[in-house]
Structure formats: structure tokens, C-alpha cells
Design a protein around this motif. Structure first.
Motif, mmCIF file in Angstrom:
data_model
loop_
_atom_site.group_PDB
_atom_site.id
_atom_site.type_symbol
_atom_site.label_atom_id
_atom_site.label_comp_id
_atom_site.label_asym_id
_atom_site.label_seq_id
_atom_site.Cartn_x
_atom_site.Cartn_y
_atom_site.Cartn_z
ATOM 1 N N ASP A 842 -6.415 -5.308 -2.917
ATOM 2 C CA ASP A 842 -5.126 -5.031 -1.816
ATOM 3 C C ASP A 842 -3.911 -5.182 -2.584
ATOM 4 O O ASP A 842 -2.784 -5.167 -2.066
ATOM 5 N N SER A 843 -3.874 -5.457 -4.023
ATOM 6 C CA SER A 843 -2.517 -5.414 -4.579
ATOM 7 C C SER A 843 -2.305 -4.006 -5.037
ATOM 8 O O SER A 843 -3.126 -3.065 -5.043
ATOM 9 N N LEU A 844 -1.081 -3.605 -4.984
ATOM 10 C CA LEU A 844 -0.407 -2.377 -5.301
ATOM 11 C C LEU A 844 -0.152 -2.107 -6.861
ATOM 12 O O LEU A 844 0.692 -3.179 -7.419
ATOM 13 N N GLN A 845 -0.544 -1.425 -7.376
ATOM 14 C CA GLN A 845 -0.289 -1.105 -9.035
ATOM 15 C C GLN A 845 0.446 0.075 -9.035
ATOM 16 O O GLN A 845 0.273 1.237 -8.841
ATOM 17 N N LEU A 846 1.778 -0.130 -9.857
ATOM 18 C CA LEU A 846 2.722 0.885 -10.141
ATOM 19 C C LEU A 846 2.366 1.369 -11.467
ATOM 20 O O LEU A 846 2.786 0.372 -12.468
ATOM 21 N N GLU A 847 2.319 2.517 -11.695
ATOM 22 C CA GLU A 847 2.062 2.923 -13.065
ATOM 23 C C GLU A 847 3.318 3.683 -13.790
ATOM 24 O O GLU A 847 3.490 4.767 -12.977
ATOM 25 N N LEU A 848 3.794 3.155 -14.743
ATOM 26 C CA LEU A 848 5.090 4.172 -15.161
ATOM 27 C C LEU A 848 4.634 4.660 -16.381
ATOM 28 O O LEU A 848 4.048 4.033 -17.314
ATOM 29 N N SER A 849 5.145 6.058 -16.859
ATOM 30 C CA SER A 849 4.869 6.831 -18.125
ATOM 31 C C SER A 849 6.160 7.233 -18.380
ATOM 32 O O SER A 849 6.954 7.968 -17.830
ATOM 33 N N ILE A 850 6.591 6.600 -19.525
ATOM 34 C CA ILE A 850 7.912 6.817 -20.310
ATOM 35 C C ILE A 850 7.678 7.570 -21.181
ATOM 36 O O ILE A 850 7.086 7.558 -22.314
ATOM 37 N N HIS A 851 8.497 8.967 -21.266
ATOM 38 C CA HIS A 851 8.391 10.036 -22.318
ATOM 39 C C HIS A 851 9.524 9.980 -23.038
ATOM 40 O O HIS A 851 10.633 10.277 -22.661
ATOM 41 N N PRO A 867 10.152 -2.675 -1.014
ATOM 42 C CA PRO A 867 10.441 -2.639 0.389
ATOM 43 C C PRO A 867 10.151 -3.919 1.115
ATOM 44 O O PRO A 867 9.141 -4.568 0.974
ATOM 45 N N GLY A 868 11.281 -4.716 1.417
ATOM 46 C CA GLY A 868 10.974 -6.272 2.025
ATOM 47 C C GLY A 868 10.728 -7.189 1.211
ATOM 48 O O GLY A 868 10.544 -8.258 1.712
ATOM 49 N N ARG A 869 10.893 -6.982 -0.322
ATOM 50 C CA ARG A 869 10.437 -8.218 -0.794
ATOM 51 C C ARG A 869 11.656 -8.262 -2.053
ATOM 52 O O ARG A 869 12.632 -7.579 -2.286
ATOM 53 N N ARG A 870 11.515 -9.478 -2.695
ATOM 54 C CA ARG A 870 12.239 -9.859 -3.975
ATOM 55 C C ARG A 870 12.285 -8.628 -5.031
ATOM 56 O O ARG A 870 11.264 -8.448 -5.284
ATOM 57 N N ARG A 871 13.554 -8.533 -5.670
ATOM 58 C CA ARG A 871 13.394 -7.398 -6.831
ATOM 59 C C ARG A 871 12.721 -7.944 -7.889
ATOM 60 O O ARG A 871 12.652 -9.568 -7.965
ATOM 61 N N GLU A 872 12.033 -7.416 -8.666
ATOM 62 C CA GLU A 872 11.540 -7.755 -10.070
ATOM 63 C C GLU A 872 12.134 -6.937 -11.107
ATOM 64 O O GLU A 872 12.494 -5.724 -10.961
ATOM 65 N N THR A 873 11.940 -7.598 -12.267
ATOM 66 C CA THR A 873 12.516 -6.989 -13.452
ATOM 67 C C THR A 873 11.358 -7.005 -14.670
ATOM 68 O O THR A 873 10.671 -7.986 -14.647
ATOM 69 N N ILE A 888 2.864 -1.992 -13.203
ATOM 70 C CA ILE A 888 3.558 -3.541 -12.367
ATOM 71 C C ILE A 888 2.548 -3.662 -11.316
ATOM 72 O O ILE A 888 2.192 -2.503 -10.729
ATOM 73 N N VAL A 889 2.175 -4.821 -11.098
ATOM 74 C CA VAL A 889 1.356 -5.148 -10.043
ATOM 75 C C VAL A 889 1.950 -6.134 -8.895
ATOM 76 O O VAL A 889 2.390 -6.974 -9.280
ATOM 77 N N PHE A 890 2.015 -5.524 -7.792
ATOM 78 C CA PHE A 890 2.627 -6.134 -6.820
ATOM 79 C C PHE A 890 1.377 -6.813 -5.764
ATOM 80 O O PHE A 890 0.898 -6.084 -5.379
ATOM 81 N N PRO A 891 1.261 -8.096 -5.616
ATOM 82 C CA PRO A 891 0.191 -8.746 -4.876
ATOM 83 C C PRO A 891 0.478 -8.464 -3.296
ATOM 84 O O PRO A 891 1.583 -8.201 -2.893
#
Length: 922
Positions: A842-851, A867-873, A888-891
Motif C-alpha cells: 500500500d505504499s505509493l512509488q513515484l518514479e522520476l526519469s530525468i533526461h 497532498p495532505g502530508r509533509r513535504r519531502e526533499t 521515491i516511496v510514500f508509505p
């Protein structure tokens, strides 16, 4: 004269087995010389079988290709109406003297045909008819064997069948041929199969049906060749043959009421199926017509009207009859028709042909497209050929025009042909290639002569061309030396002087004639002499043919004025190697490329050719005829204007002629595009069929664009030029938030009067810009810039954005239309793509592809706003050139699905800043 044998087998290769101990020859074969054998095979390789095939297509089409069926085609020996006239199973009765050589067969000997290559009847466990088959063992040379010829009768058709098996072939392949010869042994026709290399056991190969020509007496035989397809050839391997059969079938033909199978509305096709040698009175025949996509259009069943038939000798041979049908064809397009005799399981009694139905061409006064008819009046005489050409979108015809003093009637026919074409703005270009038969003794060579050799001695060729120039010089202004494939002038020493000599000799007839030579794209053109070249045009070709991109590159190269006019040879892709959709788009793309670079004439070489042509060898339309005709008729005589951005990203090319524009559009994937409706605007596919536009808000229409080109016709040329010229001066906005920037819209007025109007910008909601229309007025021919202020909010995304421009234009009439343009936020040299995925925990994985498209590493500090959570860097340091992927993984991310995740990237030690957002998905 001794006759040719019936069955011939040719093999190249070796396997090192012991040489054959016995060879048997038929009585007629023993008397033949090797020269006569060589001559016969040479003639056979050059003959054209298409006109004798009862189907008008280059090969037998599966009779069920027009209907869905998985039924296997029956073997000849299972066909009820088939009568075997020759059979060979290589059992004991085939070898009465037990020397392992089939009785009455002949083996060729001579250079390249070693006698030690082993050919014999062998026992084998998988023989089809018994326990034996004929085995040909490769041993470094060629083998040819044949059996006595079989008498053929024109009341019937004939088909051949044999079973073939290969073992250990790597670079060699087998091919089956069916021959027809006259009573003197000269080959009249040769029908061939495809090459067979690996068949994993026995394969049944059949050829035909084939109809003997209207000559008598005739003979027939079957041939199998195995030749190296690459060098060096195989040194080992075997080819086996078994169950050889030549079969007599009823003769059946399918024709229409047009010699060239083209019908111009309101003319309608009438089909006629004829049969002879059938064994039943008044059988039924079923007609089926399908369109270019093999969709059924019409079906009809009727009876043959038959009478009893007798052979030339008076013997009764069955029945002869005909059946007619006029299908109700309501649309233009390409059609296939199949006729099948019913009342029997005989699927060999099926014939197919093609025809096209077209609207009349609106023929332009001038055009670039043409056909090169190297075979002259084959397969169509100049009468029906001229009717076909008038409706084929051509403006130039290259035609062999050399005849001698004894054939003035041929010259009169050519003069009539040239004059008739000229009345319809079609130019005949004369080709001086091979001297006619009556003049060959002057040139002391009976073989193919290169043009550079033919025109070497003016005292020799000058008098030979006098009858031609006397009769045709007033009607034919341009002449080509040599056939399309003749490159003999390439590399010719002192070429300019030689061509100048030929030009002076030809101009003795009082005309300023223009001279063309064939050239290769890959060869440099000689420099001009004293600033001029003696030739007026060069016809460029290449083998293999150039792609559209290559053609454009070669055409755009600077030849420093050495080539005169540029004529281009196009050869369509092979029908045997490429699907139809690919062949159509490739042909249209190359026609467009040649027009873009302003080639003076664009020829299709050998249009009457089965594999690469627009038409078939028998004169019936091929699958590429209508795509050629549609493209040539719509683009001929037009000017390339440019292209413009479509919302679906489809490739497009805009051409203009006589105040109207034509846009050619395609897309690699099916995509809906919107085109604003204009009076008289039509959408056509490559077959000439009209495509319906689905109305959108009364202001335009949507049309499905796919890999096959479509044509948008009837558009205003001035409006098309406006669309193309309208662009942003800079397509980039800096990633600076809250500060006003300027989008500068550049306009150019192509209308013949002043234009007033307004434009409304539609951009992303995170941009702040004027929502009201921006007014403008532009004088005739004037360039104008319109500034639109824009500022970006903090959550404005970086990257590419497609913006919409709605125009309300007052010109020669009022135009309401929409344009799409791409604007980049941030620099274009670094882009970010993002996508999400919900993991099993149930964690959300955000995959970034930087070209990173810069030559140096870059570093960024990413800030994520879930949304509704603390920002992350997260810092990404020293990203190399190319593409880098990070995650990046959001629990507990299930509750984020469907919501938008924002991110901001700031370059460390650099100016790049951009925003991005992505909707979280499962």
C-alpha cells in the motif's frame, strides 16, 4: 527438330558423395547439342508468364483469401475435374533397366555441370508414393534433368504439382517452374514458385493453372532449380523429389468489359467468366467482389450457359460456356473479384482479377509525375494505354521509340500516341535504347547493347535513327539515351564532348531537342565544360532504392549546376517482402520528398510489374495504382508550402495549386485530428474514397488519422499559408514565477488584401494571461508581431505545454479556426517524466526519469508536495548526460490515489527551476 523434355531439375552444390555410375538419355535428348540446351534455358529465364495465367494476379491467391476459411487446398490428384497427363513416382516401373535413373529422362552436360554430381532413384523410409524417391546430391556443380515433353491443348489449362524435401541446405534454395514450349523447343512461358530452403520434411508445391497461348502444337514440362542464393554455395546437402504430376484442368478465365480494368463514373464493370473443357453441362459459378480491405461488397451466383465442345481433331472434350454479371458498385476504389465454379470440390476452378472504379481526374496543366514504360506496348497497345494514362495522374511518359525504315507503321502509331497524349498535357519522352532487329547487324552484336556503345560511332548510329527523328522530332522534344537501368555513360571518358556530339547530330532535324542520361545517386556528376553541360537532364536511380529521407538529402545537395534538370526514379517496395500499408506510405512519402526538393520529373520505373509495379504484367490494376493516382493527381503541379502543428502530432505536408491547398496527413498510431470546415473541403483516402468529417461545435470536423496517408483537399491556400507562418518568436518561458514575461506571436499575411481579426489564447490554468481576444490588423504581405503577457504561478509545471490559439479572421471571407503550438517552461535541455504505482504494501512509488540533454552533469534539489502530508526533499547530484531514473516511496499511499502530487526542482549552482505534477495512480 528434336523436342525439349518434360521435367527438368537444376541443382547447384555438393556433398562429396561418390559420382553417379549410370546416366540414361531419351532418344530425342541424345541428339541435342549443349548449345541448344543453353539457348533454351536462356530464353526460358526471360519469358513472361503473367499473360498465360488464368488469374490476372501475379500468383495464385488463396481462393479463400476473400472469405474466412481454414480449409486446406486440395491436392491435384484429389481434384474431380483433373486429368493427369504426366506422373512420376520413381518406383520400379520408372526404371525398367534398374540403373537407378528414371527412364526417358535427360541430364544436361557441359561447363558448370559436373557429371560426378550424384542423381539417382533411392530407397527412403518416408517416400510418398511407395519406397523410392529421386535424390539429387550436391557436389560442387549444377545438375539438370528432364523427361519427355507432354502435348498441351489450348482448350484446357494445366497445373503442376510435386513434393520436395531438402536436407542440409544453408545457402542454396530450390525453385519449381512450369514451362510451355512450341514445337521447335523454344520456351514461350515459365511460371515459377518461390525459393524453398528449409521445409522440415516433404512440402507440396503447385503451380498454375496456366493456359497455353493461342498457338499449336505446344509442349509442357516441369522444372525444379536449386541454386546458391549467397556465395559461396553449399558444399553438401540433398534435394529429394517425389510424386511429380502435370495435370489437365478445365480452362477458365475471368475478364471485364475494359482492356485496362479501369472504370470512370458513370461507367460500370461487367464481369465475364468463360470456361472450356468442363465435364458438366450448365454448372453454377459464384462471383464475389471485395474492396481494398478485403471487405465483401457484392456476391452473385448464376449458371454457365454451355454447349458441347470438340477439339481441333474433332474429338469431344466436354463443354464450353460463359457467365456474366454486372455488380452494383456504388463507391470509387480498388476491387478484387473472384469467380468459383460450383457443384464440385474443385477449388482449382477459381479465378481472380482486379479492377478500379474512379472519379474523373481534374487534370492540372503541368505536373511532375510520370511512368517509364520500358516494355513499350506490352501489355497494352497504345490505344487502351492512352485511355489508361489520361486517368492515371501522369504528365510524362518515357517510351521506347526506335524503329527502322521498314516499320514506318510503328512510327505512325507512336506519332499518334504522342499527339493524343499532348492534347491532355502529357508529354511523351522518347527513349533510344536497343536498335531494332532489322538494324542489329549494323552494330555487330545480337545481345544487349549499352547506350554508350550504341552511340559510340555517329557514322553507324546516325543513319539508324534518321527514320525516328524524321517522323517524331516535331512531336517529341525530349529524348533519353539508354533504358532506365543503363548506366553506361557513368564514368565515360570525356562525357561532355561525347554528349555534345550526339546532341549536334540529333539537332540536324531542326528542333532544339533536349537530351537526358541515366545516372546513379552514388556517382559524382562531371564538372561542366566552360560553365555549361551538354545534357539537359539526368535521371537518378539507386539499387536498392533510396528512402524518403535519403532521397530528400541527395536532392538537396549542391551539384553546382552540373546536372541540369533532375529526374527521379522511384521503385515501389516489394509486394513479396512488405505489407501493403507499409508499401503505400513509403511510396507516398517518396513522392512527397521528391516534390519538396523540386525534382522536375518523378518517374515510376516499370509500372506494369507484379512485385514492384503499380499495375500487373497483364495490364490489370495493382494495389498501388490508386494510391499513386490519388497522390499524383492531387499534388501534380502544386508547390510545397510547409507543415503545421496538429493537436495529435500527426505528420503533415501542405501543397498549394490554383489558390487551393492539399494537406497530406498520417500518424504512426490511430489518432483523431480536427480540421476546420471550409466550403468545398473534402477528405479522401489513398483509394480516392471520401471520408466523412464528424462535426465539432459547428466549426470543424474530426477524422481518424492512421499510418496510411489521407488527403485534406479544397482548403484555402491563403489560410493554409497563414496557419504555417503563425508561430511564437520564442517557444520558451523561463521558470520564473510571478514575473511577467512576453509570448510574441508572429503573424504573416499571405492574403491578397489587408486582414483584420482577433486571436484568443488558451493556456494552462497555472498561467496568468489575458483571457479576452487580442485584436490585430495586418496589411497585405506584412509581417506582424503580437505580444501576449504571461506570468507563471508557483505551481506551474515545467516542460512542454500545448497551447491553443482561436482565430476569428476577416479576409476574402470570414475564417474561424484553431491552431495549436507548443511552449516550453524551463529549459528544453533537461526534462523530467513522472509516473506512480501502488505497491503491494500500500505504499505509493513515484518514479522520476530525468533526461539530461546537455553534455555535462547536472544536480538538482527536488521538493515533493504530497497532498495532505509533509513535504519531502531529495537531492540528485551529478546526473550524467542521458536518462537517469530514481524512485521515491510514500508509505500508506493508498489514500493518495487519484490526487495530484506536485514537485519542484531547483538546479544546484545553476539557473534551472521547474515545477512538475502527476496524478497518483494504482
Amino acid at each position: 527438330m528434336i523436342l525439349w523434355p518434360c521435367l527438368l531439375v537444376a541443382i547447384l552444390g555438393a556433398d562429396g558423395e561418390p559420382s553417379m555410375t549410370g546416366t540414361k538419355f531419351g532418344s530425342f535428348a541424345a541428339a541435342r547439342t549443349e548449345d541448344s540446351v543453353e539457348s533454351n534455358f536462356s530464353e526460358a529465364s526471360e519469358t513472361d508468364a503473367a499473360q498465360l495465367l488464368e488469374t490476372n494476379l501475379p500468383r495464385m491467391i488463396d481462393p479463400d483469401s476473400l472469405l474466412d476459411s481454414d480449409e486446406e487446398e486440395p491436392a491435384l490428384h484429389q481434384t474431380p475435374d483433373a486429368t493427369p497427363v504426366f506422373q512420376a513416382d520413381f518406383e520400379r516401373d520408372s526404371d525398367l533397366n534398374y540403373d537407378r535413373w528414371p527412364d526417358g529422362w535427360f541430364r544436361k552436360r557441359g561447363t558448370g555441370y559436373p557429371p560426378f554430381a550424384k542423381v539417382e532413384i533411392r530407397r527412403t523410409n518416408d517416400a510418398l508414393s511407395g519406397k523410392h524417391a529421386l535424390c539429387l546430391s550436391l557436389d560442387g556443380g549444377a545438375i539438370e534433368i528432364s523427361s519427355p515433353t507432354i502435348e498441351l491443348h489450348r482448350e484446357f489449362s494445366y497445373a503442376a504439382e510435386l513434393w520436395l524435401k531438402t536436407e542440409g541446405l544453408e545457402s542454396s534454395a530450390a525453385r519449381v517452374s512450369l514451362y510451355v514450349t512450341n514445337d521447335e523447343g523454344k520456351t514461350l512461358v515459365r511460371l515459377q514458385s518461390s525459393w524453398q530452403r528449409e521445409n522440415n520434411g516433404w512440402s507440396r508445391i503447385h503451380l498454375g493453372p496456366l493456359t497455353p497461348p493461342e498457338k499449336s502444337p505446344l509442349r509442357g514440362y516441369l522444372s525444379v532449380e536449386v541454386q546458391p542464393r549467397t556465395l559461396p554455395g553449399d558444399l553438401q546437402g540433398k534435394v529429394w523429389i517425389d510424386r511429380v504430376q502435370l495435370t489437365r484442368l478445365p480452362r477458365m478465365t475471368l475478364t471485364t468489359n475494359s482492356e485496362h480494368q479501369m472504370f470512370v463514373f458513370p461507367d460500370r464493370p461487367r464481369l465475364k467468366c468463360s470456361a472450356s473443357g468442363i465435364q458438366q453441362a450448365n454448372p453454377q459459378v459464384e462471383f464475389v467482389v471485395v474492396d481494398a480491405e478485403s471487405k465483401p461488397v457484392a456476391r452473385h451466383t448464376t449458371f454457365f450457359k454451355t454447349t458441347r465442345q470438340a477439339s481441333a481433331a474433332g474429338a469431344e472434350t466436354g463443354f464450353v460456356g460463359t457467365a456474366d454479371w454486372e455488380p452494383a458498385i456504388s463507391k470509387v476504389g480498388f476491387y478484387r473479384v473472384r469467380a468459383t465454379m460450383l457443384g464440385t470440390s474443385d477449388r482449382w476452378l477459381t479465378r481472380e482479377t482486379t479492377f478500379v472504379v474512379v472519379n474523373p481526374i481534374d487534370h492540372a496543366a503541368q505536373g511532375e509525375f510520370g511512368w517509364s514504360l520500358g516494355r513499350g506496348e506490352e501489355p497494352l497497345a497504345v490505344g487502351p494505354l492512352s485511355q489508361l494514362l489520361l486517368q492515371s495522374g501522369v504528365h510524362h511518359i518515357r517510351f521506347p521509340a526506335w524503329f527502322d525504315q521498314e516499320h514506318q507503321a510503328h512510327g505512325d502509331r507512336l506519332a499518334w500516341f504522342a499527339e493524343r497524349l499532348s492534347m491532355h498535357n502529357i508529354e511523351l519522352i522518347g527513349v533510344l535504347d536497343q536498335p531494332p532487329e532489322g538494324l542489329r547487324t549494323l552494330f555487330r552484336d545480337k545481345g544487349e547493347l549499352p547506350a554508350a556503345s550504341v552511340f559510340a560511332d555517329p557514322d553507324l548510329w546516325g543513319p539508324a535513327v534518321d527514320p525516328v527523328m524524321t517522323r517524331l522530332s516535331l512531336k517529341v522534344r525530349r529524348w533519353q539515351l539508354g533504358s532506365d537501368q543503363d548506366l553506361s555513360f557513368v564514368g565515360f571518358p570525356d562525357l561532355a564532348a561525347k554528349v555534345d556530339e550526339i546532341r549536334i547530330a540529333l539537332n540536324r532535324f531542326g528542333q532544339n531537342l533536349k537530351l537526358a542520361l541515366n545516372w546513379s545517386w552514388l556517382q559524382q556528376v562531371p564538372a561542366p565544360v566552360e560553365g555549361a553541360v551538354p545534357w539537359d537532364a539526368l535521371t537518378y536511380s539507386a539499387d536498392p532504392c533510396l528512402t524518403a529521407d535519403e532521397l530528400q538529402a541527395y536532392l538537396s545537395r549542391d551539384e553546382q549546376g552540373t546536372r541540369g534538370e533532375c529526374w527521379v526514379e522511384l521503385e515501389p517496395l516489394s509486394a513479396n517482402s512488405y505489407p501493403l500499408q507499409v508499401r503505400i506510405r513509403d511510396l507516398v512519402a517518396r513522392m512527397i520528398a521528391a516534390k519538396q526538393e523540386k525534382a522536375e520529373i518523378i518517374f515510376v520505373s516499370q509500372p506494369f510489374e507484379n512485385e514492384h509495379g503499380l499495375m500487373r504484367k497483364d495490364g490489370t490494376p495493382g494495389e498501388l495504382f490508386l494510391p499513386w493516382r490519388t497522390t499524383a493527381s492531387l499534388l501534380g503541379g502544386s508547390q510545397f508550402v510547409g507543415d503545421f502543428q496538429l493537436v495529435g502530432g500527426s505528420t503533415n505536408f501542405v501543397f498549394a495549386r490554383d489558390g487551393k491547398a492539399v494537406t497530406v496527413v498520417w500518424n504512426d498510431r490511430p489518432t483523431e485530428e480536427t480540421f476546420q470546415a471550409e466550403p468545398g473541403m473534402r477528405v479522401l483516402d489513398v483509394w480516392g474514397r471520401e471520408i466523412e468529417l464528424h462535426d465539432v461545435d459547428g466549426n470543424g470536423g474530426k477524422v481518424l488519422v492512421g499510418p496510411t496517408p489521407i488527403f485534406i483537399t479544397g482548403m484555402s491556400e491563403h489560410l493554409a499559408r497563414w496557419r504555417i507562418a503563425t508561430n511564437f518568436k520564442s517557444k520558451r518561458l523561463e521558470s520564473i514565477f510571478g514575473r511577467e514575461q512576453k509570448l510574441v506571436l508572429q503573424l504573416r499575411n499571405p492574403f491578397p488584401q489587408s486582414v483584420a481579426g482577433e486571436v484568443t489564447l488558451h493556456a494552462p490554468q497555472t498561467w496568468d494571461y489575458p483571457k479576452q481576444p487580442q485584436r490585430f490588423r495586418v496589411a497585405e504581405g506584412e509581417n506582424f508581431e503580437l505580444e501576449i503577457p504571461v506570468s507563471l504561478s508557483l505551481d506551474a509545471s515545467g516542460g512542454a505545454h500545448q497551447v491553443r490559439l482561436d482565430f476569428d479572421l476577416h479576409a476574402e471571407q470570414r475564417f474561424n479556426f484553431t491552431l495549436f503550438r507548443t511552449v516550453y517552461v524551463g529549459l528544453e535541455d533537461v526534462t523530467v517524466e513522472a509516473q506512480t504505482r501502488l505497491l503491494d504494501d500500500d505504499s505509493l512509488q513515484l518514479e522520476l526519469s530525468i533526461h539530461n540533454q546537455t553534455p555535462s552533469p547536472v544536480s538538482f534539489n527536488f521538493t515533493f508536495f504530497p497532498p495532505g502530508r509533509r513535504r519531502e526533499t531529495k537531492q540528485l547530484v551529478n546526473l550524467p548526460p542521458g536518462r537517469t531514473t530514481t524512485r521515491i516511496v510514500f508509505p500508506n499511499g493508498a489514500d493518495m490515489v487519484g490526487q495530484r502530487v506536485h514537485m519542484r526542482a531547483e538546479e544546484l549552482g545553476g539557473p534551472r527551476v521547474f515545477n512538475q505534477s502527476v496524478v497518483a495512480e494504482r
